[in-house]
Design a protein around this motif. Sequence first.
Motif, PDB file in Angstrom:
ATOM      1  N   ALA A 102       0.835  -1.204   0.000  1.00  0.00           N
ATOM      2  CA  ALA A 102       0.000   0.000   0.000  1.00  0.00           C
ATOM      3  C   ALA A 102       0.871   1.256   0.000  1.00  0.00           C
ATOM      4  O   ALA A 102       0.612   2.208  -0.745  1.00  0.00           O
ATOM      5  N   ARG A 103       1.928   1.273   0.806  1.00  0.00           N
ATOM      6  CA  ARG A 103       2.801   2.450   0.860  1.00  0.00           C
ATOM      7  C   ARG A 103       3.567   2.636  -0.436  1.00  0.00           C
ATOM      8  O   ARG A 103       3.735   3.762  -0.925  1.00  0.00           O
ATOM      9  N   ASN A 104       4.066   1.536  -1.000  1.00  0.00           N
ATOM     10  CA  ASN A 104       4.873   1.618  -2.216  1.00  0.00           C
ATOM     11  C   ASN A 104       4.092   2.237  -3.360  1.00  0.00           C
ATOM     12  O   ASN A 104       4.562   3.167  -4.038  1.00  0.00           O
ATOM     13  N   TRP A 105       2.874   1.749  -3.596  1.00  0.00           N
ATOM     14  CA  TRP A 105       2.113   2.245  -4.735  1.00  0.00           C
ATOM     15  C   TRP A 105       1.438   3.578  -4.444  1.00  0.00           C
ATOM     16  O   TRP A 105       1.127   4.338  -5.371  1.00  0.00           O
ATOM     17  N   ALA A 106       1.252   3.899  -3.167  1.00  0.00           N
ATOM     18  CA  ALA A 106       0.811   5.258  -2.827  1.00  0.00           C
ATOM     19  C   ALA A 106       1.913   6.251  -3.185  1.00  0.00           C
ATOM     20  O   ALA A 106       1.643   7.337  -3.723  1.00  0.00           O
ATOM     21  N   ARG A 107       3.149   5.884  -2.925  1.00  0.00           N
ATOM     22  CA  ARG A 107       4.272   6.761  -3.286  1.00  0.00           C
ATOM     23  C   ARG A 107       4.428   6.854  -4.797  1.00  0.00           C
ATOM     24  O   ARG A 107       4.818   7.903  -5.320  1.00  0.00           O
TER      25      ARG A 107
END
Length: 613
Positions: free
Chosen positions: A111-116
Amino acid sequence: MHDSLGVRWVVGLFAGVVWSWSCVGHTLSAGEPQPSQVVAAQVDELVSAELARRGETLAPPVSDEEFLRRAMLDLSGVPPTVSQVVAFSLEPGSDKRVELIRRQLQSEEYARNWARYWRDVIYSRATDARTTRFQGVFERWMTEQLRDGRHWNDIVTELITATGDAQENGATALLVAHGGNAQEIAAETSRIFLGIQIQCANCHDHPTDQWKRADFHELAAYFPRVVFRQVMDGDRRTFEVSSMAPTPARFAGQMANRGVDPERLLRGLDRNGDGKITREEAAGSPLAAAFERFLAIGDKDGDNALSADEIKALPTMPMPQFPGRGSPEYLMPDLNDPSSRGTRVDPVFFVSKSKAPAELGDIERRYLLASEIVDPSNEWFARAYVNRIWTELIGAGFYMPIDDIGPERTAEFAAVLDLLADQFVAHDHDMRWLFETLAQTGIYQRSLRAGTSAGFAASIPVRLRGDAVYEALARALGFEADQNSGFGLRQPGNFRGTRLPRGQVTQTFGFDPSTPQDDLTGTIPQALFLMNSPIVEQAIQAEGRGVLARVLRRFSKDEDVVRELYLTVLSREPSAEETSTARNYLAEVSDRNEAFEDLYWALLNSSEFLNRR
């Protein structure tokens, strides 16, 4: 899969649903949503058949350790630890790769990776520099959406229709990044969500595509009532996105709202008593600023003056357009007379030619546009997302660049794109389903091969985004990535906008994710950071508490140390040739600690470290 030449039809019967593909015409029909492994197998069949027709051969599959690093960097944005590499290599079972993919897609790191990723897509081209401060707000909001499994169509709808405090509602990011400017928002809405660069039709008909100048401005006409403004809440200053309500009153009503009776105004300004107002008479009055525009519209008899009847008949005069400050209606600029009022344009979605009713307010207009964009019948919405994510994972796209597709473009392996886009729609734009499908394909799991001309026959190196570089450095140097003090990166003046470690690394190694991989080359600051940075220099010391120091204390054999360093930095064991090269270098250098520091440094400065291979 099969590679035989002459394959023209691939037919599979899955759960009672027939999928068919013809090399002639590329006609594809899809039924109910299919499981990811079924669609992945179909993708492999289609690609294999087309490559065979072209005389291309497939590269062999990657090893388990190579797949582990690739899948973790792609899905979660973090490389594996040494223990994870060893455990995965030893883990039995034919389904372990599928299980790994699913674990990654359920992780917080995914979730964090693709939010970034989407943070970089939106803010890399921000036209209002003041708004980059809100990147973290969007990142947190997007992380929540991905963590909760929200689908792409729902997320896009919220991004297009958002209102509120930019410090509290991350969904306002797209509108905020462009300061509420209707033209910029329209251009980015089309580019990001449809893959169509319609902004090229801003000043003239598109030079290579079918879109006309009117198409662009009719899209921008969905956004003029967006208001982007700075607000004060006590001592707190922020920006907010709100809506301007249209004003239906005629000019006489507008005057009345200001306490001005048009007839009294006429009597007061009509100095010669002829029942008309001229330029000279209007000077210094409430009419002065807009008199020329009123005259151009209201002077029916062409006498360069306004009579009482002509003043009363004046239509609604939209406020002058100031980007981000809202306007009741959208005015397309007159290129021949830039100082003129322009031509009113009503909202029309250029793909479907659907028009927005004139009486709709700002939010209703934007919701209507969002519904048109994400509608399953709009093929470009699904194709744009599938093409973008396929390119990120595979390294080559169906269309390149990924944000410049459209009716006049020809897709590579068009049947594969059709299949994936249709199934993405069938799965209600479920992003996790698409990632799971693509990562299971044999195409994704191919190894590198030098000199490959067809991008889908072998893996292509993909440059790590700035956040992934930070995570890789944290793992390789033995720091905790979530502790900002870990790197000790306190270098005032060397970086603009941030002194926190992640921000400094992402600023140095970051890039716009929409940029083609062929256009991404290393920069001097990036090279200097890894080559000469005091942080790297201190972290690779053979004495102290760093990674190398711990490895040297743990292993007495040189080959074990070499193996551990390769696993730590590159997530794989060295080849026999690499081991031999390291052994020879150790023999040449009298100082063992110095030799291993050099090896450690060389691995960190290798192209393999900065790429997902």
